[in-house]
Design an enzyme around this catalytic site. Structure first.
Site, PDB file in Angstrom:
ATOM      1  N   GLU A  95      -8.142 -47.406-105.081  1.00 54.35           N
ATOM      2  CA  GLU A  95      -7.877 -47.054-103.691  1.00 54.35           C
ATOM      3  C   GLU A  95      -7.946 -45.559-103.386  1.00 54.35           C
ATOM      4  O   GLU A  95      -8.273 -45.171-102.270  1.00 54.35           O
ATOM      5  CB  GLU A  95      -6.485 -47.579-103.298  1.00 54.35           C
ATOM      6  CG  GLU A  95      -6.385 -49.086-103.204  1.00 54.35           C
ATOM      7  CD  GLU A  95      -7.192 -49.646-102.045  1.00 54.35           C
ATOM      8  OE1 GLU A  95      -6.995 -49.220-100.900  1.00 54.35           O
ATOM      9  OE2 GLU A  95      -8.061 -50.503-102.312  1.00 54.35           O
ATOM     10  N   SER A 154      32.833-102.447 -98.012  1.00 52.87           N
ATOM     11  CA  SER A 154      34.030-102.564 -98.857  1.00 52.87           C
ATOM     12  C   SER A 154      34.454-101.268 -99.525  1.00 52.87           C
ATOM     13  O   SER A 154      35.516-101.232-100.157  1.00 52.87           O
ATOM     14  CB  SER A 154      33.796-103.635 -99.936  1.00 52.87           C
ATOM     15  OG  SER A 154      33.734-104.914 -99.355  1.00 52.87           O
TER      16      SER A 154
END
Length: 682
Positions: free
Chosen positions: A89, A364
């Site tokens: 870069e 139940s």
């Protein structure tokens, strides 16, 4: 003389040209430099960083982020990674003042030759410092004014910050594709490793991404270009470059939000809770470290156990019919730490969490709370309840005719026997004796039903009320933890990006050590019921698994208690069970309730529970349930509740009696024991 004249003209031109450039630069700085952003705030750079969710063993589960970023300090970046980016870069980065005059000249010549048809590479002249200026403060528009502002900011950044700080800003802010910002996140995304473990080849690949972050078609070619640049700049030898070029690029998706399917229901529940408590900005951008309670081994076991049963059922049904769904949630009953959570067959198919979001009738599984109300009022586990037909019992406009699952009636039977075999008629008589509101109150007290429950009626006391699997498991936890209502907990603690633990009342952040006693706040609370009644209920629920409707939930070598549940027409089936230190609940049913059909029942949920607990308890020694003081143990006949010495024929068990309680008198005739069953109707 002629030479001196030419030299004088040249020097004058150079002087005035330089003066003009300085003047022009001063004008540009005056025009564009006064309204530039405050670049000095980059001295305390704190970028948005991904929040990361971890399991209890430290393994990474998922990231929450709008921009995936893992901040890496300059000192923690490998030199070859830095060199790769500089070579690719900005090869003059370490020497230029922020703008690269040499680079600008080279770019102008190359681009001019390219436009004239020569074989020259188009190139830009932006330095790393200029890219920092643009990425933090400016737009990406291609205008002269933006480039001027960029250059001015770059010069100022270089005067203010060190090269290392500028490079740190750049390496953590640059976009590298796949929603990854910065080299730390990119290393995880592409190679599933931290930057410290990157190879030279992988460093070169990452350094090639800024030019075209979303194009990986020529990944090898672009990596090789960076390696050649590193050779040109003297960072590596040709031999090192050749070796790196010969390596295959094993690029994968790295770590993405598509985590392993098993954990997604749990992670989404964590996300929803923290989003509400912390807010979107904090959760997604503050780089939190979230240590959760989930145990990967148990999570995998829970998912496998549930899906095994769902697949067994769904495989015999016609293709295209609704698929049976289900959920499993497991937690430590003393701390509330959720160690496993499965909310359905597949998160990809449906993100609806049936463990925490589905409101279903509980059948139940309500009965232990109803019977606990009787134990609290002085009845013993062997108190007799009449199991005989009830005809013409009317409540409001409803005419009740309760039935047992086997359509039989056994006469007077002990409370324990009625609950272990989940008989419905004795439960109705129990509610009638206690009063509906008293029966419901225990379920409300234990958090199963809400305290502001409306329209309290008999059916609620028999399991027609709706709740979630998580609330049901929470209620059952109080049976075994001494009677405390423990809040389910998904997160142990949260740290911010600086390692500070978040608190301030926003989230519960008490880390649990399994070797310690429960947190002090639990022991200071008032228990929901007395310890003797709780133990009697645990003992009965242990009998449910050993002798009653929950036999499918047995785990060889371990003491287990629990309760089955089945709603009318077998639309919803349940099992909630526990060992001394682990509780798990299972729910099975269709999202749009409909009968499961012949042969289906609560034994299916109990089987899922057993498959899970066999894995969870595989390395644990058996631990019986603790016994409180003040109880007397007597051997009795299970069918009659009479002392074994008075009624020795049949199943003999050991019963726990409170002070003043005693076995029943010897019966006048035998009570036949029913055959094994798979659950009650309610």
């Amino acid at each position: 003389m002629k030479f001196k004249k030419i030299l004088r003209i040249f020097l004058n031109t150079l002087f005035w040209g330089f003066t003009f450039c300085v003047a022009a630069l001063a004008v540009l700085v005056f025009i564009y430099g006064n309204d530039l952003p405050d670049y000095k705030k980059l001295a305390t750079y704190a970028p948005p960083v991904a929040t990361r969710l971890y399991a209890s063993d430290g393994s990474l589960l998922i990231e929450y982020a709008e921009e995936r970023r893992v901040f890496i300090d300059y000192a923690d970046m490998p030199p070859m990674l830095i060199n790769a980016f500089v070579a690719a870069e900005d090869q003059n980065f370490w020497t230029h003042p922020g703008i690269d005059v040499q680079g600008i000249t080279r770019a102008a010549v190359n681009n001019g030759l390219r436009m004239l048809g020569f074989d020259a590479r188009f190139s830009g002249a932006s330095t790393i410092t200029q890219q920092v200026a643009k990425n933090f403060f400016l737009t990406s528009e291609r205008t002269i004014s933006r480039k001027i502002k960029e250059a001015i900011l770059a010069l100022r950044l270089e005067r203010t910050f060190s090269k290392q700080h500028i490079l740190t800003l750049y390496m953590n802010q640059i976009y590298l594709g796949a929603r990854a910002y910065g080299v730390g996140s990119a290393a995880l995304m592409y190679f599933n490793k931290p930057v410290s473990e990157l190879t030279l080849s992988e460093c070169a690949f990452l350094a090639a991404l800024p030019k075209a972050p979303n194009n990986r078609d020529d990944a090898v070619g672009r990596r090789n270009y960076v390696l050649r640049r590193m050779v040109d700049e003297g960072y590596i030898t040709q031999a090192e470059a050749d070796a790196a070029m010969s390596e295959p690029l094993n690029i994968n998706s790295g770590f993405t939000a598509q985590m392993e399917e098993d954990f997604q229901y749990f992670a989404e529940d964590v996300r929803r809770q923290l989003l509400e408590k912390l807010g979107r900005e904090t959760l997604y951008n503050e780089g939190l470290y979230i240590k959760t309670t989930i145990v990967p081994k148990l999570q995998h076991a829970a998912s496998a156990a549930l899906n095994k049963e769902l697949d067994r059922y769904n495989s015999i049904r016609a293709e295209g019919e609704p698929k049976l769904q289900g959920a499993l949630i497991a937690m430590n009953p003393h701390t509330g730490r959720i160690v496993a959570m499965v909310g359905g067959r597949s998160f990809k198919e449906s993100s609806f969490n049936r463990a925490t979001q589905a409101m279903r009738q509980i059948g139940s599984t309500i009965k232990p709370f109803v019977y606990l109300a009787a134990l609290e009022r002085g009845m013993s586990p062997e108190s007799l309840i009449l199991d005989a037909p009830i005809v013409g019992w009317r409540e409001d406009e409803t005419l009740w005719k309760p039935e047992n699952y086997d359509r039989k009636f056994l006469g007077d039977i002990p409370l324990r026997y009625a609950l272990e075999t989940s008989r419905n008629v004795p439960a109705v008589r129990m509610v009638q004796s206690l009063g509906v509101e008293n029966a419901i109150e225990v379920a409300q007290r234990f958090g199963v039903y809400p305290k502001d429950l409306k329209n309290i009626n008999l059916s609620l006391a028999l399991g027609s009320g709706e709740t979630t699997l998580q609330r049901l498991v929470q209620g059952y936890s109080a049976f075994v933890n001494g009677g405390y209502l423990i809040e389910p907990k998904l997160v142990d603690y949260i740290e911010d990006r600086y390692g500070r633990v978040l608190g301030g009342g926003k989230v519960t952040l008490v880390e649990w050590d399994e070797e310690l006693l429960p947190p002090e706040k639990i022991s200071d609370a008032q228990p929901l019921s007395d310890p003797q009644s709780l133990y009697q209920m645990v003992s009965i629920l242990q009998g449910v698994v050993e002798r009653g409707t929950g036999k499918q939930a047995r785990v060889p070598g371990h003491t287990i208690a629990g309760k089955t549940g089945t709603t009318n027409d077998v639309k919803d089936i349940w099992f909630v069970g526990f060992s001394k230190n682990l509780i798990a609940g299972v729910y099975l049913g269709f999202d749009l309730p409909q009968p499961l059909g012949q042969g289906a029942g609560s034994h299916m949920a109990a089987r899922v529970f057993a498959d899970f607990m066999k894995v969870a308890l595989a390395d644990e020694t058996n631990q019986p349930f603790p016994v409180p003081d003040g109880l007397t143990f007597v051997r009795v006949n299970r069918n009659s509740g009479a002392a074994a010495t008075a009624d020795p024929n049949g199943t003999i068990i050991t019963e726990a009696f409170k002070a003043g309680q005693k076995p029943n008198p010897a019966p006048q005739k035998d009570v036949k024991e029913s055959k094994p069953v798979v659950g009650g109707v309610f």
